[in-house]
Write an enzyme that holds these catalytic residues in place. Structure first.
Site, PDB file in Angstrom:
ATOM      1  N   CYS A 103     -33.491 -26.819  17.078  1.00 30.56           N
ATOM      2  CA  CYS A 103     -34.713 -26.355  17.762  1.00 30.56           C
ATOM      3  C   CYS A 103     -36.038 -26.662  17.254  1.00 30.56           C
ATOM      4  O   CYS A 103     -36.424 -26.019  16.127  1.00 30.56           O
ATOM      5  CB  CYS A 103     -34.910 -24.958  18.395  1.00 30.56           C
ATOM      6  SG  CYS A 103     -36.207 -24.696  19.504  1.00 30.56           S
ATOM      7  N   LYS A 142     -25.944 -27.486  15.224  1.00 31.89           N
ATOM      8  CA  LYS A 142     -26.459 -28.314  16.019  1.00 31.89           C
ATOM      9  C   LYS A 142     -27.974 -28.366  15.094  1.00 31.89           C
ATOM     10  O   LYS A 142     -28.455 -27.535  14.900  1.00 31.89           O
ATOM     11  CB  LYS A 142     -26.808 -27.835  17.365  1.00 31.89           C
ATOM     12  CG  LYS A 142     -27.716 -29.056  18.073  1.00 31.89           C
ATOM     13  CD  LYS A 142     -27.646 -28.536  19.620  1.00 31.89           C
ATOM     14  CE  LYS A 142     -28.178 -29.473  20.422  1.00 31.89           C
ATOM     15  NZ  LYS A 142     -29.554 -29.934  20.230  1.00 31.89           N
TER      16      LYS A 142
END
Length: 329
Positions: A103, A142
């Site tokens: 993010c 991720k």
């Protein structure tokens, strides 16, 4: 669980998106062919405070039997403790735990969370080791192509995460500094695939069904993660499923189908959250983008609070669309 085998049957994933991947949206994406959905990303620090605002993010959608949960934070002990709590609470409904290192939002990276961890691979690896030791379920990570624009670190970063215990990695083909500008570089996903033995999930710029098939063909990735392309467009999963199977893609939804699904989405949210479904505003705008009268309706959408408010706007847009179609017959 063997994630290589898992991703042979779970090839299309709905990404974890804050404020987007709510239970209603996940349910609709599953109907259209998403094989697995992620909850909205969950703050380890928030969970450590027994924050109900955070805990409600772990609720399953109607008919949902299994989800992936993405956890964010930068303190290994806190991440490990909350990962263990999630596993105890969710049991068999937890497919795996994902650690967010991708993010790029300022409010996330300013605290050292999300893609900021790509600047400190040693800390990132210690987080993965701590979480992997704390849980029995698979742990995945991720991340992005790299932090600094033009400096690709993803392949080496992926190897470090694999060595630390990650059983799969998901790669977004943009640098953190890019945010969502420019294009995702799919070849970066391919380079990660060459660098590690664990499954690789490709992510970035999947906007059509054909994009999912092209991403797999170009990178050899084991699964495809769809994020912004599905906003207001859960049908993308049905199109991607057909494309991956080498079959003709279903037609894009018409005006009435788009409005009908937007209406269902509002009702699903209302059933779970009560009269105040302000978070439906962004979804409504996405569903209706480009439709006749949508630009004029945007102000009304931004004033909607309840299911009835949204219904009124949807009714007006449906009437406008029918008048527009009649005028062009």
């Amino acid at each position: 669980m063997d994630l290589h085998a898992f991703f042979q049957t779970h090839r299309l994933l709905l990404a974890p998106m804050a404020g987007v991947s709510d239970e209603a949206f996940r349910a609709l994406c599953r109907e259209q062919g998403a094989d697995l959905t992620y909850t909205e990303m969950v703050s380890a620090k928030g969970l450590s405070y027994a924050n109900e605002k955070t805990r409600h993010l772990l609720r399953l959608a109607p008919g949902e039997d299994r989800v992936a949960v993405q956890l964010f934070g930068h303190e290994p002990d806190t991440m490990a403790a909350q990962a263990a709590w999630i596993e105890r609470e969710m049991g068999a409904s937890l497919a795996y735990l994902d650690v967010n290192m991708g993010c790029p939002a300022r409010k996330i990276v300013s605290k050292g969370d999300g893609s900021a961890l790509m600047k400190d691979p040693a800390l990132a690896a210690s987080i993965v080791r701590a979480v992997a030791r704390a849980v029995d379920c698979p742990v995945t990570v991720k991340f992005r192509r790299g932090w600094s624009e033009g400096v690709e670190t993803a392949p080496e970063f992926a190897r470090r995460m694999e060595d630390a215990g990650a059983m799969a990695v998901a790669v977004h083909g943009r640098y953190a500094e890019q945010l969502y500008r420019g294009s995702a570089e799919w070849d970066a996903v391919a380079r990660v695939k060459e660098a590690v033995a664990v499954p690789v999930i490709g992510n970035g710029d999947v906007k059509r069904g054909a994009d999912a098939a092209a991403l797999v063909a170009r990178t050899g990735c084991d699964a495809v993660m769809i994020a912004r392309g599905a906003e207001g467009n859960p049908w993308l999963f049905a199109q991607a499923k057909a494309a991956l199977a080498g079959e003709p893609e279903p037609d894009a939804p018409g005006v009435e189908e788009r409005i009908a699904l937007a209406r269902r989405h509002a009702r699903l949210l209302g059933a779970r959250e009560g009269k105040n479904i302000v978070r439906m505003r962004k979804h409504a705008a996405w569903y209706l983008s480009g439709l006749p009268g949508a630009a004029a309706a945007r102000g009304k959408i931004n004033g909607c609070v309840s299911v009835e408010d949204f219904d009124e706007v949807f009714d007006e847009l449906l009437a406008c669309a029918r008048e527009h179609a009649a005028a062009h017959e």
